[in-house]
Design a protein around this motif. Structure first.
Motif, short mmCIF file in Angstrom:
data_model
loop_
_atom_site.label_atom_id
_atom_site.label_comp_id
_atom_site.label_asym_id
_atom_site.label_seq_id
_atom_site.Cartn_x
_atom_site.Cartn_y
_atom_site.Cartn_z
N GLU A 1 2.85 -4.07 4.17
CA GLU A 1 3.85 -3.34 3.41
C GLU A 1 3.32 -1.96 3.04
OE1 GLU A 1 5.66 -5.39 0.15
OE2 GLU A 1 5.37 -7.36 1.07
N MET A 2 4.14 -0.92 3.32
CA MET A 2 3.72 0.46 3.06
C MET A 2 4.82 1.23 2.35
SD MET A 2 0.63 1.01 4.06
CE MET A 2 0.66 2.80 3.92
N GLN A 3 4.39 2.15 1.49
CA GLN A 3 5.28 3.09 0.83
C GLN A 3 4.85 4.51 1.23
OE1 GLN A 3 7.05 3.58 -3.59
NE2 GLN A 3 4.83 3.79 -3.50
N PRO A 4 5.53 5.14 2.20
CA PRO A 4 5.15 6.49 2.64
C PRO A 4 5.77 7.55 1.73
CG PRO A 4 6.90 5.65 4.02
CD PRO A 4 6.59 4.56 3.05
N VAL A 5 4.96 8.53 1.34
CA VAL A 5 5.41 9.58 0.41
C VAL A 5 5.04 10.95 0.96
CG1 VAL A 5 5.25 10.48 -1.93
CG2 VAL A 5 5.11 7.99 -1.55
N PHE A 6 6.04 11.85 1.02
CA PHE A 6 5.82 13.24 1.43
C PHE A 6 5.97 14.12 0.19
CE2 PHE A 6 7.48 17.38 2.70
CZ PHE A 6 6.60 17.75 3.71
N ILE A 7 4.91 14.85 -0.15
CA ILE A 7 4.91 15.71 -1.34
C ILE A 7 4.85 17.17 -0.87
CG2 ILE A 7 3.71 16.33 -3.47
CD1 ILE A 7 2.55 13.50 -3.51
N THR A 8 5.81 17.95 -1.30
CA THR A 8 5.85 19.34 -0.85
C THR A 8 4.78 20.18 -1.55
OG1 THR A 8 7.22 21.33 -0.62
CG2 THR A 8 7.57 19.99 -2.59
N CYS A 9 4.25 21.14 -0.79
CA CYS A 9 3.34 22.15 -1.35
C CYS A 9 4.07 23.48 -1.55
CB CYS A 9 2.16 22.36 -0.39
SG CYS A 9 1.10 20.93 -0.19
N ASP A 10 5.38 23.48 -1.33
CA ASP A 10 6.19 24.70 -1.42
C ASP A 10 7.42 24.45 -2.28
OD1 ASP A 10 7.20 27.23 -0.98
OD2 ASP A 10 7.99 26.74 1.02
N PRO A 11 7.22 24.22 -3.58
CA PRO A 11 8.36 23.88 -4.44
C PRO A 11 9.38 25.02 -4.59
CG PRO A 11 6.42 24.32 -5.77
CD PRO A 11 5.97 24.31 -4.35
N ALA A 12 8.97 26.26 -4.31
CA ALA A 12 9.90 27.39 -4.45
C ALA A 12 11.05 27.27 -3.45
CB ALA A 12 9.16 28.70 -4.25
N ARG A 13 10.82 26.71 -2.27
CA ARG A 13 11.88 26.58 -1.27
C ARG A 13 12.30 25.13 -1.04
NH1 ARG A 13 9.47 29.98 3.76
NH2 ARG A 13 7.66 28.67 3.23
N ASP A 14 11.43 24.16 -1.34
CA ASP A 14 11.72 22.75 -1.04
C ASP A 14 12.34 22.06 -2.25
OD1 ASP A 14 10.75 23.12 1.49
OD2 ASP A 14 8.79 22.21 1.09
N SER A 15 13.64 22.20 -2.36
CA SER A 15 14.37 21.46 -3.39
C SER A 15 14.56 20.02 -2.91
CB SER A 15 15.74 22.11 -3.62
OG SER A 15 16.52 22.05 -2.43
N LYS A 16 15.08 19.16 -3.79
CA LYS A 16 15.29 17.77 -3.40
C LYS A 16 16.31 17.66 -2.28
CE LYS A 16 18.36 16.80 -7.34
NZ LYS A 16 18.19 18.09 -8.05
N GLU A 17 17.32 18.55 -2.27
CA GLU A 17 18.32 18.54 -1.20
C GLU A 17 17.68 18.96 0.14
OE1 GLU A 17 20.17 18.95 -5.10
OE2 GLU A 17 18.67 20.18 -4.06
N PHE B 1 0.84 -1.19 0.00
CA PHE B 1 0.00 0.00 0.00
C PHE B 1 0.88 1.24 0.00
CE2 PHE B 1 -3.25 -2.91 0.74
CZ PHE B 1 -4.49 -2.29 0.80
N SER B 2 0.31 2.37 -0.35
CA SER B 2 1.02 3.65 -0.30
C SER B 2 0.21 4.64 0.53
CB SER B 2 1.23 4.23 -1.70
OG SER B 2 2.05 3.38 -2.48
N ILE B 3 0.92 5.59 1.16
CA ILE B 3 0.26 6.64 1.93
C ILE B 3 0.92 7.97 1.58
CG2 ILE B 3 1.76 6.22 3.94
CD1 ILE B 3 -0.71 7.03 5.67
N LEU B 4 0.12 8.94 1.17
CA LEU B 4 0.62 10.24 0.72
C LEU B 4 0.28 11.32 1.75
CD1 LEU B 4 -0.56 10.19 -3.03
CD2 LEU B 4 1.45 9.10 -2.02
N TYR B 5 1.25 12.24 1.96
CA TYR B 5 1.01 13.40 2.81
C TYR B 5 1.57 14.63 2.12
CZ TYR B 5 0.95 16.59 6.75
OH TYR B 5 0.72 17.68 7.55
N PHE B 6 0.80 15.71 2.10
CA PHE B 6 1.21 16.97 1.46
C PHE B 6 1.55 17.99 2.55
CE2 PHE B 6 -1.26 14.68 -1.60
CZ PHE B 6 -0.75 15.01 -2.84
N GLY B 7 2.76 18.56 2.49
CA GLY B 7 3.19 19.54 3.49
C GLY B 7 4.34 20.38 2.95
#
Length: 307
Positions: free
Chosen positions: A186-202, A152-158
């Protein structure tokens, strides 16, 4: 003269014999009758005593039973013991049947609810998107599909600059993942940013190190993030270009649960604690049935159970 006297003597003798002989015969017959009656009474009493000794209590010995069976019956505890064992066995079988019936009933209820959410989720929640993980690898909706039909997967936006809500929710997510691991989910946790201007991959990689090690961080261009949020009906308000500025991002606070096919099946709000949330996901995992099997069930003889 002599012959007449002889005749009188013979006649007198005959009369005495007729009187005496019948009397003796009657007395002898009566005595014989009494003796026979006494013998008959004695024999009847003897037979009655023998019958009484041989008689067995009907409540303890089955008809046709032998002495050996009577002995075993008495040693085994009798009918009362057999009835007690039957009651215990009936209670045990009934308890096990009830347990499995209740579990199966709950599983079918959860499966129907998941199916309804899939039908609602297809046009409303989820869809195609393209983002990038912290390693610079492309991540799309295809990465939410497990070929083995287990994960399963679980998504969170922050966003990483969130002062309180996002850290609290990510801590809760870590607790949920630990419980789910113990439950063999089995879980796949995913955090998706809502602030791409400051949240780079690094930035995401450094931020997520403070939380559960299994969480995948995703970012992208403003349009890519906006499209993803739109597909999952996530509200957010953030500037497209704001270099060097300090601001907060207003966004929805939900965990989106997806099945191994990448379909939305449930949502978990902020008010739910980690244990309840993990239990909810565990029930979804146990109730999950692959698409091919679901279609076969819905078209089969017992299709009414899955509607």
């Amino acid at each position: 003269m002599m012959s007449r006297n002889v005749f009188k003597f013979q006649a007198s003798t005959a009369r005495r014999l007729l009187l005496v002989t019948p009397r003796r015969t009657f007395i002898q017959s009566f005595n014989r009758f009494q003796e026979e009656q006494s013998k008959a009474k004695t024999n009847a009493e003897a037979e009655s005593d023998a019958s009484t000794k041989k008689r067995r209590p009907l409540s303890r010995v089955a008809i046709g039973g032998s002495k050996e069976s009577q002995k075993n019956y008495s040693v085994g505890g009798g009918l009362e013991f057999a009835t007690w064992k039957a009651v215990v066995l009936l209670m045990l079988v009934g308890g096990v049947g009830t347990y499995f019936f209740q579990n199966e009933k709950a599983r079918l209820h959860q499966a129907r609810e998941m199916e309804q959410n899939r039908k609602i989720g297809k046009p409303l929640i989820g869809g195609a998107f393209t983002l990038e993980d912290t390693n610079g690898e492309k991540f799309t909706q295809e990465n939410l599909i497990d070929p083995n039909e287990k994960r399963f997967s679980i998504l969170y936006f922050g966003f990483t600059h969130c002062p309180d809500v996002c850290p609290e929710e990510l801590d809760k997510l870590g607790e949920m993942l630990d419980i789910l691991q113990k439950n063999n989910v089995e879980m796949q946790p995913v955090f998706i940013t809502c602030d791409p201007a400051r949240d780079s991959k690094e930035m995401l990689a450094a931020y997520l190190k403070d939380f559960h090690e299994g969480i995948i961080g995703l970012t992208g261009t403003y349009e890519q993030v906006k499209n993803t949020c739109k597909k999952y009906r996530v509200y957010f308000l953030t500037p497209e270009h704001a270099p060097g500025q300090d601001y907060l991002v207003d966004h929805s606070i939900f965990f989106y649960v997806l099945d191994p096919e990448g379909n939305f099946v449930d949502v978990i709000g902020r008010e739910a604690n980690a244990a309840d949330s993990a239990e909810k996901i565990t029930q979804c995992a146990r109730a999950y049935v692959p698409k091919a099997k679901r279609e076969a069930q819905q078209n089969g003889f017992f299709s009414f159970l899955y509607k």
